[in-house]
Every structure is written in structure tokens, then in C-alpha cells.
Design an enzyme around this catalytic site. Structure first.
Site, PDB file in Angstrom:
ATOM      1  N   LYS A 187     -53.427   9.340  14.739  1.00 44.08           N
ATOM      2  CA  LYS A 187     -52.124   9.122  15.386  1.00 44.08           C
ATOM      3  C   LYS A 187     -51.127   9.236  14.242  1.00 44.08           C
ATOM      4  O   LYS A 187     -51.044   8.375  13.376  1.00 44.08           O
ATOM      5  CB  LYS A 187     -52.079   7.728  16.022  1.00 44.08           C
ATOM      6  CG  LYS A 187     -51.138   7.586  17.199  1.00 44.08           C
ATOM      7  CD  LYS A 187     -49.673   7.825  16.886  1.00 44.08           C
ATOM      8  CE  LYS A 187     -49.001   6.580  16.368  1.00 44.08           C
ATOM      9  NZ  LYS A 187     -47.585   6.846  15.967  1.00 44.08           N
ATOM     10  N   GLY A 239     -48.544   1.691   6.628  1.00 38.83           N
ATOM     11  CA  GLY A 239     -47.283   1.415   7.314  1.00 38.83           C
ATOM     12  C   GLY A 239     -46.786   0.031   6.967  1.00 38.83           C
ATOM     13  O   GLY A 239     -47.090  -0.510   5.891  1.00 38.83           O
ATOM     14  N   SER A 240     -46.055  -0.556   7.908  1.00 37.50           N
ATOM     15  CA  SER A 240     -45.387  -1.823   7.590  1.00 37.50           C
ATOM     16  C   SER A 240     -46.380  -2.982   7.547  1.00 37.50           C
ATOM     17  O   SER A 240     -47.425  -2.967   8.193  1.00 37.50           O
ATOM     18  CB  SER A 240     -44.306  -2.117   8.620  1.00 37.50           C
ATOM     19  OG  SER A 240     -44.908  -2.582   9.817  1.00 37.50           O
ATOM     20  N   THR A 242     -45.933  -5.888   8.808  1.00 37.48           N
ATOM     21  CA  THR A 242     -45.989  -6.577  10.109  1.00 37.48           C
ATOM     22  C   THR A 242     -47.003  -5.892  11.030  1.00 37.48           C
ATOM     23  O   THR A 242     -47.872  -6.557  11.619  1.00 37.48           O
ATOM     24  CB  THR A 242     -44.588  -6.509  10.795  1.00 37.48           C
ATOM     25  OG1 THR A 242     -43.604  -6.736   9.798  1.00 37.48           O
ATOM     26  CG2 THR A 242     -44.458  -7.494  11.907  1.00 37.48           C
ATOM     27  N   GLY A 244     -49.395  -3.872  10.118  1.00 40.13           N
ATOM     28  CA  GLY A 244     -50.707  -3.980   9.467  1.00 40.13           C
ATOM     29  C   GLY A 244     -51.368  -5.316   9.771  1.00 40.13           C
ATOM     30  O   GLY A 244     -52.576  -5.386  10.035  1.00 40.13           O
ATOM     31  N   GLU A 261     -52.808  -0.176   4.019  1.00 42.65           N
ATOM     32  CA  GLU A 261     -51.955   0.159   2.879  1.00 42.65           C
ATOM     33  C   GLU A 261     -50.526  -0.129   3.323  1.00 42.65           C
ATOM     34  O   GLU A 261     -49.997   0.565   4.188  1.00 42.65           O
ATOM     35  CB  GLU A 261     -52.157   1.649   2.543  1.00 42.65           C
ATOM     36  CG  GLU A 261     -51.592   2.051   1.231  1.00 42.65           C
ATOM     37  CD  GLU A 261     -52.146   1.209   0.128  1.00 42.65           C
ATOM     38  OE1 GLU A 261     -51.344   0.515  -0.510  1.00 42.65           O
ATOM     39  OE2 GLU A 261     -53.376   1.198  -0.071  1.00 42.65           O
ATOM     40  N   CYS A 295     -43.735   3.613  -0.743  1.00 42.16           N
ATOM     41  CA  CYS A 295     -44.303   2.267  -0.934  1.00 42.16           C
ATOM     42  C   CYS A 295     -44.250   1.914  -2.412  1.00 42.16           C
ATOM     43  O   CYS A 295     -44.236   0.753  -2.777  1.00 42.16           O
ATOM     44  CB  CYS A 295     -45.756   2.198  -0.496  1.00 42.16           C
ATOM     45  SG  CYS A 295     -46.114   3.092   0.971  1.00 42.16           S
ATOM     46  N   GLU A 397     -38.884  -5.768   0.901  1.00 43.57           N
ATOM     47  CA  GLU A 397     -38.944  -4.302   0.785  1.00 43.57           C
ATOM     48  C   GLU A 397     -37.778  -3.688   1.566  1.00 43.57           C
ATOM     49  O   GLU A 397     -37.631  -3.917   2.763  1.00 43.57           O
ATOM     50  CB  GLU A 397     -40.274  -3.792   1.345  1.00 43.57           C
ATOM     51  CG  GLU A 397     -40.455  -2.307   1.102  1.00 43.57           C
ATOM     52  CD  GLU A 397     -41.803  -1.783   1.564  1.00 43.57           C
ATOM     53  OE1 GLU A 397     -42.279  -2.202   2.631  1.00 43.57           O
ATOM     54  OE2 GLU A 397     -42.392  -0.948   0.840  1.00 43.57           O
TER      55      GLU A 397
HETATM   56  C1  UN1 Z   1     -46.132   6.035  -1.280  1.00 44.21           C
HETATM   57  O1  UN1 Z   1     -45.533   5.511  -2.204  1.00 44.21           O
HETATM   58  O2  UN1 Z   1     -45.854   5.741  -0.123  1.00 44.21           O
HETATM   59  O3  UN1 Z   1     -47.624   7.769  -6.139  1.00 44.21           O
HETATM   60  C2  UN1 Z   1     -47.173   7.059  -1.558  1.00 44.21           C
HETATM   61  C3  UN1 Z   1     -46.830   8.474  -5.539  1.00 44.21           C
HETATM   62  C4  UN1 Z   1     -47.335   9.449  -4.516  1.00 44.21           C
HETATM   63  C5  UN1 Z   1     -47.818   8.745  -3.298  1.00 44.21           C
HETATM   64  C6  UN1 Z   1     -46.884   7.673  -2.869  1.00 44.21           C
HETATM   65  N1  UN1 Z   1     -48.378  10.243  -5.104  1.00 44.21           N
HETATM   66  O4  UN1 Z   1     -45.648   8.400  -5.758  1.00 44.21           O
END
Ligand code: UN1
Length: 509
Positions: A187, A239-240, A242, A244, A261, A295, A397
Site C-alpha cells: 500500500k 510513517g508517523s 502515531t 506506527g 520506521e 526522517c 518532529e
Molecule cells: C528518510 O530520511 O526518510 O539517509 C530516508 C538518507 C536517505 C534515506 C532517508 N538515504 O538521507
């Protein structure tokens, strides 16, 4: 909410795309669609995608179930051959996939190219595992007995992917799942369905058998149906925090394997002995690359008091010159954010930073609306200075082009600041002193740590993931990802011709 929802759109000659289930491209069972809108220009509709529901998910899972046995029994080196072909196809379509990604996601062309490249790297690297997938042999306790362990696939995997790395992150999940012998239902992020479809079309072209890879497009309800499906053994989610947490709860109750993640509040420490210009360049890249929607974004810059003023002045001067615009223009350095809700959330944090936290807004802070900017979701690259570690903008964040500069006096104080958030994805230190570097590498409690570069830029052959609120202990990428997508089976072979009782029978020496 998807960007499609808020956009004022021209509904002319828009290309439609389908779900891929059991090797066929099919409409959603409801016949509903959603629009994929360019965040740099909301009058530009990239495509129309099926809005899938539980019934579509059920069909996709049934297809994955039907294909599971044959795929599991296909020797791993043969599975990997198809993945090498997939890598070739991705490579030869890189330019087209890159442009399409920029158009649907907004990130600048160079970065979208990096995203496709990361999927290519992941595919080649992980396909190599088809000839390894190492287990080990070890001595057995009893004579004439053999012991070893091997990896076995887990079964049907549900992959739920975010908007910010539209091809790289699906590849991090899909390729290891396949090489380990699983079948999958994806998805994809509702804001970036085209890039995932491009990946799946490439799988089809590579000859991956029908039913092994399936995709349902849609929103959270389709994701929830996938998580709740009784035949899905594993959920891999990015994803977020919350969402997760909700997924983890449900998977816990239903005893599913779950890999999460989630968020980050990553920081760069800049020591007084650092090369300041290099640290400023790294901070710019880490904070404003992908408009801060990583992230791993460098959303905190923790800077030694002795160089604080100088650093802030240089940083702000550079930030003011960043060229914001449509990512399809090769001169653009910072693209839009993904949709209106995201923009409002980010502007909300800028408001909090000024009015509640009372940090100093050193530059930026506004939505950009002049001329063509009005058609998209653009925010000025924003720097807050005089930030204290406990402020909300330094703890939560933001996922946008906003960074906070926090002063400190000693390295241990800086380390406490970096570690003093609920997340633990990535960290960095700029220093010329090897002792500082090693001390920081030891003490920073994050899944990734950089020395003399920003918090972004992870490579696919090293484990990717974070501590604390960022994840649940798993790592993607590297060989470590194989521990998500396979389960260990220990094998004991007794060739003594008699009953031997481990832990009970005495073995004569
Ligand atoms: C992410 O930060 O959501 O390390 C993934 C990085 C990329 C992957 C980032 N190779 O910046």
C-alpha cells in the site's frame, strides 16, 4: 489527508492507473479514484489512481497467498536473477522515473534522481543476497549428529510506505522481502502512487511471477485492511509515530511480525574546533534537503557557544540565498512541501516557535504566495536561533524546512541535548578532534551517526533505523533487513541410528 483533497484541479485528459493484483492491472472494486496532484502546482494532476478498499486488499492478499508456495520453492539465486534484471530496468528508466517523482512529490530533480538511484543500489545489493542468505553450521552436543540453521520466508508481507522517498523506501522493503522468498502486497503513500507503480511495472517487466508482487493504491483504510488481514504475517511500515503505534498494537494482539520506521528529531553537533564553513554547508543540506521532509533531517543544530554567533550569521546568510521553487526547474534547491495539511502543520510549528517557545526567528517563517508560488505549498526555509533544548520546536518532529540552532558549552552537554528527545534516528558531529569524534560516536544514542557530515545520506549496505521512538528495534537495509523478512529455522540431523537425548545422555569422552 492527501494533497488531492485540497487541490483545485483541472480534470482534463488525466492518465489513469490501476492496482496490480495477481499479475493483472485492475480497477478498484468500488470504482472510486483519487487524484495525484503536483505539490508545486496544484493545477497539474499527475494521474488518477484507484481508491482501494478492504475488498481490493482481500483480493491482493489472496493473490499473494496463491503465489507463495511456488515463489518460496524457487531457489534464491533464481529469485535474485529476476531482481538483477529489475535493477537493469530501473537503471535504464532512471531519468523518466526521476522526473515523474519530482512531479508527484516535489523534491528537486537531483534528489529524486538520488531516490531512484537508492532503489537501484538496494536492488543490486540485496539481489546479491540470493547467493548468500547465510545461515550457519555449528557442532551438535551429541556424537554423529549435525546442527545448522537456515533462513525461511515468513509468508505474506504487507508493506506500507510513506511519501518522502517514493521509490527508495518501497525498494528497501520489497527487494529483501522477495529475495527471502516472501510474496507481498504494497500500500503505497497516497501522495506518491506513481513512483511505486513504476517500481511494480518494472517488477512485471523483469518477469517476477504473477501474484508475487501486488499493489493496492489508496488511503489509510486500505492500509488498515492490510494490517488486519489474517493471512498477512508481517507488516513493514514507514510513517508517523502515531500510525506506527496503532499498527504495532494491532500486530501485537494478532501476533504478527512488525517492523516500524518512524520519526526523528536529528541533530548535528558543531564543536568549536569544527571547520565552520563545512558545518554550515552540511547543515543547509541536512536541514533543507527534501524541504526537511526526511526522517533523518537535521532539524536541530547544536552549536558550541564560542562559535555560535559566527555560525548563525553564516548559516542565515546562506539560507536566505536558497532558491525555492518547482523541483522540475534544475536551478531549484528547495521544493514545496507535500500538501496543504503538511504546510499548515509546519506553519503551526513556526507560530509555536515564535509565540509560545519565544525563540528568535532568524529567517524565513512564511508561506510563499507570490506569482506561481501561490499554486503550490511553498514555505520559506526557516531558521530559529536562541533555541532551548526543551522547547517544542526542539522536541517535536516538524518534517518541513525548519531548523533550530541551540547553543552549548561542553561536549557532554551537547550529547545530552542530542539524546534528550523521544526519537533516536540519526546524529552528527562536526569536529577536527578525534577524541571528540569517538566520544560522540560512543555516547550518541541513535541508530546512525555521522562525523563531519550531516544527518542524512545513509547508504543501502549499512543498517538503517533508529532507537527509542524511531522504531521497534529492527533495521532496514544492509544484511540486517534479512532478519525482518526471514525467520530462523534450526535443523538437527541425527545419523547415529539410535535415540540420543540432548542434555540428558552422558557422552563418553
Ligand atoms: C528518510 O530520511 O526518510 O539517509 C530516508 C538518507 C536517505 C534515506 C532517508 N538515504 O538521507
Amino acid at each position: 489527508m492527501a494533497k488531492a483533497k485540497q487541490a483545485k484541479i483541472k480534470k482534463t485528459a488525466v492518465k489513469t492507473y490501476n492496482n496490480y493484483i495477481g499479475g493483472e492491472w485492475v480497477k478498484s472494486s468500488s470504482g472510486e479514484w483519487f487524484d495525484n496532484v503536483n505539490p508545486a502546482d496544484t493545477t497539474d494532476i499527475v494521474g488518477r489512481f484507484p481508491r482501494s478498499n478492504e475488498e481490493d486488499v482481500n483480493r491482493a492478499v489472496a493473490a499473494a497467498k496463491g503465489a507463495a508456495k511456488k515463489w518460496r520453492l524457487t531457489p534464491a539465486p533464481k529469485r535474485a536473477e529476476l531482481l538483477f534484471t529489475l535493477g537493469e530496468i530501473l537503471r535504464s528508466n532512471k531519468d523518466e522515473f526521476t522526473r515523474q517523482m519530482t512531479r508527484e512529490m516535489g523534491k528537486v530533480l537531483k534528489e529524486a534522481g538520488g531516490d531512484v538511484q537508492e532503489a537501484i543500489d538496494c536492488t543490486y545489493y540485496t539481489a546479491g543476497e540470493g547467493r548468500r542468505l547465510h545461515g550457519f553450521t555449528t557442532p551438535a552436543e551429541m556424537p554423529n549428529k549435525f546442527a545448522m540453521c537456515v533462513r525461511q520466508p515468513v509468508g505474506i508481507c504487507g508493506l506500507i510506505t510513506p511519501f518522502n522517498f517514493p521509490m527508495a523506501i518501497p525498494s528497501w522493503k520489497l527487494i529483501p522481502a522477495l529475495v527471502c522468498g516472501n510474496t507481498v502486497v504494497i500500500k503505497s503513500g497516497e501522495d506518491v502512487p506513481l513512483s511505486t507503480i513504476n517500481l511494480i511495472k518494472a517488477c512485471e517487466k523483469a518477469g517476477i511471477p504473477k501474484g508475487v508482487v501486488n499493489i493496492v493504491n489508496g488511503f489509510g483504510d486500505a492500509g488498515a485492511a492490510l494490517v488486519g488481514h489474517k493471512d498477512v504475517r508481517l507488516i513493514s511500515f514507514t510513517g508517523s509515530t502515531t500510525t506506527g503505534a496503532m499498527i504495532a498494537e494491532q500486530c501485537g494482539r494478532e501476533n504478527k511480525i512488525v517492523s516500524l520506521e518512524m520519526g526523528g528529531k536529528n541533530a548535528i553537533i558543531v564543536m568549536d574546533d569544527a571547520d565552520i564553513d563545512n558545518a554550515v554547508e552540511g547543515s543547509l543540506w541536512g536541514a533543507f534537503g527534501t524541504s526537511g521532509q526526511r526522517c533523518t533531517a537535521s532539524s536541530r543544530l547544536v552549536v558550541h557557544k564560542k562559535i555560535y554567533k559566527k555560525f548563525c550569521a553564516k548559516l542565515v546568510e546562506k539560507v536566505k540565498t536558497l532558491r525555492v521553487g518547482n523541483g522540475l526547474d534544475p536551478k531549484t534547491e528547495v521544493g514545496p512541501v507535500i500538501h496543504e495539511d503538511a504546510m499548515q502543520k509546519i506553519l503551526g510549528y513556526i507560530h509555536i516557535g515564535q509565540k509560545i517557545d519565544k525563540a528568535t526567528l532568524a529567517c524565513g517563517g512564511n508561506r510563499m504566495t507570490k506569482g506561481d508560488f501561490a499554486k503550490g505549498w511553498f514555505i520559506e526555509p526557516t531558521v530559529f536561533t536562541d533555541v532551548k533544548p526543551g522547547m517544542r520546536i526542539a522536541q517535536e518532529e516538524i518534517f518541513g524546512p525548519v531548523t533550530c540552532v541551540i547553543p552549548f558549552s561542553t561536549l557532554d552537554e551537547a550529547i545530552d541535548i542530542v539524546n534528550g528527545v523521544k526519537y533516536g534516528l540519526s546524529s552528527a558531529i562536526y569536529t577536527q578532534d578525534v577524541n571528540n569524534a569517538f566520544h560522540a560516536m560512543q555516547e550518541l544514542y541513535t541508530g546512525i551517526c555521522y562525523v563531519n557530515s550531516a544527518t542524512i545520506g545513509a547508504e543501502v549496505h549499512l543498517p538503517f533505523g533508529g532507537t527509542k521512538g524511531t522504531g521497534n528495534g529492527h533495521r532496514e537495509a544492509g544484511t540486517q533487513v534479512l532478519d525482518i523478512f526471514s525467520e530462523w529455522k534450526s535443523l538437527y540431523i541425527d545419523y547415529s541410528g539410535k535415540l540420543q537425548k540432548a542434555q540428558i545422555d552422558e557422552v563418553e569422552i
